[in-house]
Scaffold this motif. Structure first.
Motif, PDB file in Angstrom:
ATOM      1  N   TRP A  80       0.841  -1.197   0.000  1.00 47.72           N
ATOM      2  CA  TRP A  80       0.000   0.000   0.000  1.00 47.72           C
ATOM      3  C   TRP A  80       0.875   1.246   0.000  1.00 47.72           C
ATOM      4  O   TRP A  80       1.942   1.302   0.599  1.00 47.72           O
ATOM      5  CB  TRP A  80      -0.896   0.012   1.237  1.00 47.72           C
ATOM      6  CG  TRP A  80      -1.712   1.260   1.348  1.00 47.72           C
ATOM      7  CD1 TRP A  80      -2.897   1.520   0.741  1.00 47.72           C
ATOM      8  CD2 TRP A  80      -1.384   2.437   2.092  1.00 47.72           C
ATOM      9  NE1 TRP A  80      -3.333   2.777   1.073  1.00 47.72           N
ATOM     10  CE2 TRP A  80      -2.411   3.363   1.898  1.00 47.72           C
ATOM     11  CE3 TRP A  80      -0.308   2.798   2.897  1.00 47.72           C
ATOM     12  CZ2 TRP A  80      -2.418   4.615   2.486  1.00 47.72           C
ATOM     13  CZ3 TRP A  80      -0.298   4.055   3.478  1.00 47.72           C
ATOM     14  CH2 TRP A  80      -1.352   4.950   3.272  1.00 47.72           C
ATOM     15  N   ALA A  81       0.425   2.269  -0.685  1.00 51.95           N
ATOM     16  CA  ALA A  81       1.056   3.587  -0.687  1.00 51.95           C
ATOM     17  C   ALA A  81      -0.067   4.617  -0.596  1.00 51.95           C
ATOM     18  O   ALA A  81      -1.206   4.328  -0.981  1.00 51.95           O
ATOM     19  CB  ALA A  81       1.868   3.787  -1.956  1.00 51.95           C
TER      20      ALA A  81
ATOM     21  N   VAL B  81      -2.885  -1.577   6.824  1.00 51.70           N
ATOM     22  CA  VAL B  81      -1.801  -1.530   5.855  1.00 51.70           C
ATOM     23  C   VAL B  81      -0.495  -1.979   6.494  1.00 51.70           C
ATOM     24  O   VAL B  81      -0.300  -1.853   7.702  1.00 51.70           O
ATOM     25  CB  VAL B  81      -1.642  -0.117   5.264  1.00 51.70           C
ATOM     26  CG1 VAL B  81      -2.881   0.285   4.490  1.00 51.70           C
ATOM     27  CG2 VAL B  81      -1.345   0.908   6.341  1.00 51.70           C
ATOM     28  N   GLU B  82       0.384  -2.506   5.651  1.00 50.95           N
ATOM     29  CA  GLU B  82       1.714  -2.891   6.090  1.00 50.95           C
ATOM     30  C   GLU B  82       2.661  -1.741   5.746  1.00 50.95           C
ATOM     31  O   GLU B  82       2.692  -1.272   4.616  1.00 50.95           O
ATOM     32  CB  GLU B  82       2.143  -4.172   5.387  1.00 50.95           C
ATOM     33  CG  GLU B  82       3.462  -4.708   5.860  1.00 50.95           C
ATOM     34  CD  GLU B  82       3.795  -6.019   5.187  1.00 50.95           C
ATOM     35  OE1 GLU B  82       4.162  -6.952   5.898  1.00 50.95           O
ATOM     36  OE2 GLU B  82       3.674  -6.103   3.942  1.00 50.95           O
ATOM     37  N   ILE B  83       3.416  -1.294   6.734  1.00 49.71           N
ATOM     38  CA  ILE B  83       4.325  -0.162   6.561  1.00 49.71           C
ATOM     39  C   ILE B  83       5.753  -0.675   6.645  1.00 49.71           C
ATOM     40  O   ILE B  83       6.129  -1.314   7.627  1.00 49.71           O
ATOM     41  CB  ILE B  83       4.099   0.910   7.652  1.00 49.71           C
ATOM     42  CG1 ILE B  83       2.645   1.367   7.685  1.00 49.71           C
ATOM     43  CG2 ILE B  83       5.052   2.077   7.457  1.00 49.71           C
ATOM     44  CD1 ILE B  83       2.178   2.117   6.488  1.00 49.71           C
TER      45      ILE B  83
ATOM     46  N   ALA C 147      -2.961   6.736   5.808  1.00 54.62           N
ATOM     47  CA  ALA C 147      -3.641   5.441   5.871  1.00 54.62           C
ATOM     48  C   ALA C 147      -4.979   5.570   6.585  1.00 54.62           C
ATOM     49  O   ALA C 147      -5.994   5.022   6.139  1.00 54.62           O
ATOM     50  CB  ALA C 147      -2.751   4.416   6.580  1.00 54.62           C
ATOM     51  N   ARG C 148      -5.001   6.298   7.676  1.00 50.29           N
ATOM     52  CA  ARG C 148      -6.248   6.516   8.425  1.00 50.29           C
ATOM     53  C   ARG C 148      -7.268   7.261   7.571  1.00 50.29           C
ATOM     54  O   ARG C 148      -8.438   6.913   7.541  1.00 50.29           O
ATOM     55  CB  ARG C 148      -5.941   7.304   9.703  1.00 50.29           C
ATOM     56  CG  ARG C 148      -7.152   7.673  10.502  1.00 50.29           C
ATOM     57  CD  ARG C 148      -7.695   6.468  11.224  1.00 50.29           C
ATOM     58  NE  ARG C 148      -8.768   6.875  12.102  1.00 50.29           N
ATOM     59  CZ  ARG C 148      -9.949   6.273  12.129  1.00 50.29           C
ATOM     60  NH1 ARG C 148     -10.177   5.220  11.406  1.00 50.29           N
ATOM     61  NH2 ARG C 148     -10.882   6.715  12.928  1.00 50.29           N
TER      62      ARG C 148
ATOM     63  N   ALA D 122      -8.105   2.970   6.576  1.00 51.95           N
ATOM     64  CA  ALA D 122      -7.464   1.877   7.306  1.00 51.95           C
ATOM     65  C   ALA D 122      -7.764   1.986   8.797  1.00 51.95           C
ATOM     66  O   ALA D 122      -7.893   3.086   9.339  1.00 51.95           O
ATOM     67  CB  ALA D 122      -5.961   1.894   7.066  1.00 51.95           C
ATOM     68  N   SER D 123      -7.852   0.841   9.455  1.00 51.24           N
ATOM     69  CA  SER D 123      -8.110   0.807  10.887  1.00 51.24           C
ATOM     70  C   SER D 123      -6.858   0.545  11.700  1.00 51.24           C
ATOM     71  O   SER D 123      -6.837   0.778  12.901  1.00 51.24           O
ATOM     72  CB  SER D 123      -9.131  -0.287  11.206  1.00 51.24           C
ATOM     73  OG  SER D 123     -10.340  -0.035  10.544  1.00 51.24           O
ATOM     74  N   PHE D 124      -5.821   0.019  11.049  1.00 50.19           N
ATOM     75  CA  PHE D 124      -4.598  -0.308  11.756  1.00 50.19           C
ATOM     76  C   PHE D 124      -3.433  -0.361  10.775  1.00 50.19           C
ATOM     77  O   PHE D 124      -3.633  -0.365   9.566  1.00 50.19           O
ATOM     78  CB  PHE D 124      -4.719  -1.643  12.496  1.00 50.19           C
ATOM     79  CG  PHE D 124      -4.940  -2.826  11.608  1.00 50.19           C
ATOM     80  CD1 PHE D 124      -3.872  -3.616  11.191  1.00 50.19           C
ATOM     81  CD2 PHE D 124      -6.212  -3.181  11.177  1.00 50.19           C
ATOM     82  CE1 PHE D 124      -4.064  -4.702  10.374  1.00 50.19           C
ATOM     83  CE2 PHE D 124      -6.418  -4.278  10.361  1.00 50.19           C
ATOM     84  CZ  PHE D 124      -5.340  -5.035   9.948  1.00 50.19           C
ATOM     85  N   ALA D 125      -2.227  -0.414  11.335  1.00 49.09           N
ATOM     86  CA  ALA D 125      -1.018  -0.557  10.521  1.00 49.09           C
ATOM     87  C   ALA D 125      -0.104  -1.569  11.190  1.00 49.09           C
ATOM     88  O   ALA D 125       0.002  -1.612  12.412  1.00 49.09           O
ATOM     89  CB  ALA D 125      -0.295   0.773  10.375  1.00 49.09           C
ATOM     90  N   VAL D 126       0.537  -2.383  10.378  1.00 49.92           N
ATOM     91  CA  VAL D 126       1.541  -3.317  10.853  1.00 49.92           C
ATOM     92  C   VAL D 126       2.883  -2.766  10.397  1.00 49.92           C
ATOM     93  O   VAL D 126       3.121  -2.604   9.201  1.00 49.92           O
ATOM     94  CB  VAL D 126       1.302  -4.738  10.295  1.00 49.92           C
ATOM     95  CG1 VAL D 126       2.442  -5.661  10.670  1.00 49.92           C
ATOM     96  CG2 VAL D 126      -0.022  -5.293  10.800  1.00 49.92           C
TER      97      VAL D 126
END
Length: 143
Positions: A65-66, A87-89, A101-102, A106-110
């Motif tokens: 994701w970007a 999303v994966e960061i 992302a928010r 998105a609800s969360f990030a890894v």
């Protein structure tokens, strides 16, 4: 707290012991679930997202994701399934990546082990972060 924490708390919790006038009608309302289902897929994999949501996935993790990624089709595929997505960061994260992302939904990030440290300290309300670490593989890594 964010939506990911809420989803994880739902898992393993039954409706509880209910008594009183409505006890019997509400006792079997919610089944006990032993685990949450989190599916990892590429940000553009709309068919995979739709299949995962229909199969009962609780959350989707989007790799690749970007901030410029168009997620309109993915959001439409999830529809009213109740699945959340994050999303994966990685190493290419710039300032404001979590906020972007928010804003994208998105609800969360890894955060991978290669993610820059500034991402950890970004202030974004009601947005969960999961920080992953590499497992030490030898004695030197343990130090």
């Amino acid at each position: 707290m964010g939506k990911l924490i809420d989803k994880v708390r739902e898992v393993g919790q039954s409706g509880g012991a209910v008594f009183g006038f409505l006890g019997r009608s509400q006792a079997g309302a919610r089944k006990l679930r032993p685990a949450a289902i989190l599916v990892t897929l590429k940000a553009g994999d709309v068919a995979g997202a739709e299949a995962a949501a229909k199969a009962g996935a609780d959350a989707l993790l989007l790799g690749g994701w970007a901030p410029a990624t168009d997620l309109g089709a993915l959001k439409a595929a999830l529809g009213t399934s109740g699945a959340i997505w994050g999303v994966e960061i990685g190493a290419n994260a710039a300032e404001g990546t979590l906020k972007a992302a928010r804003e994208a939904g998105a609800s969360f990030a890894v955060l991978t082990p290669t993610a820059p440290a500034h991402v950890i300290f970004e202030e974004v309300e009601h947005f969960d972060r999961v920080i992953t670490i590499d497992v030490p593989r030898d004695d030197l890594a343990l130090l």
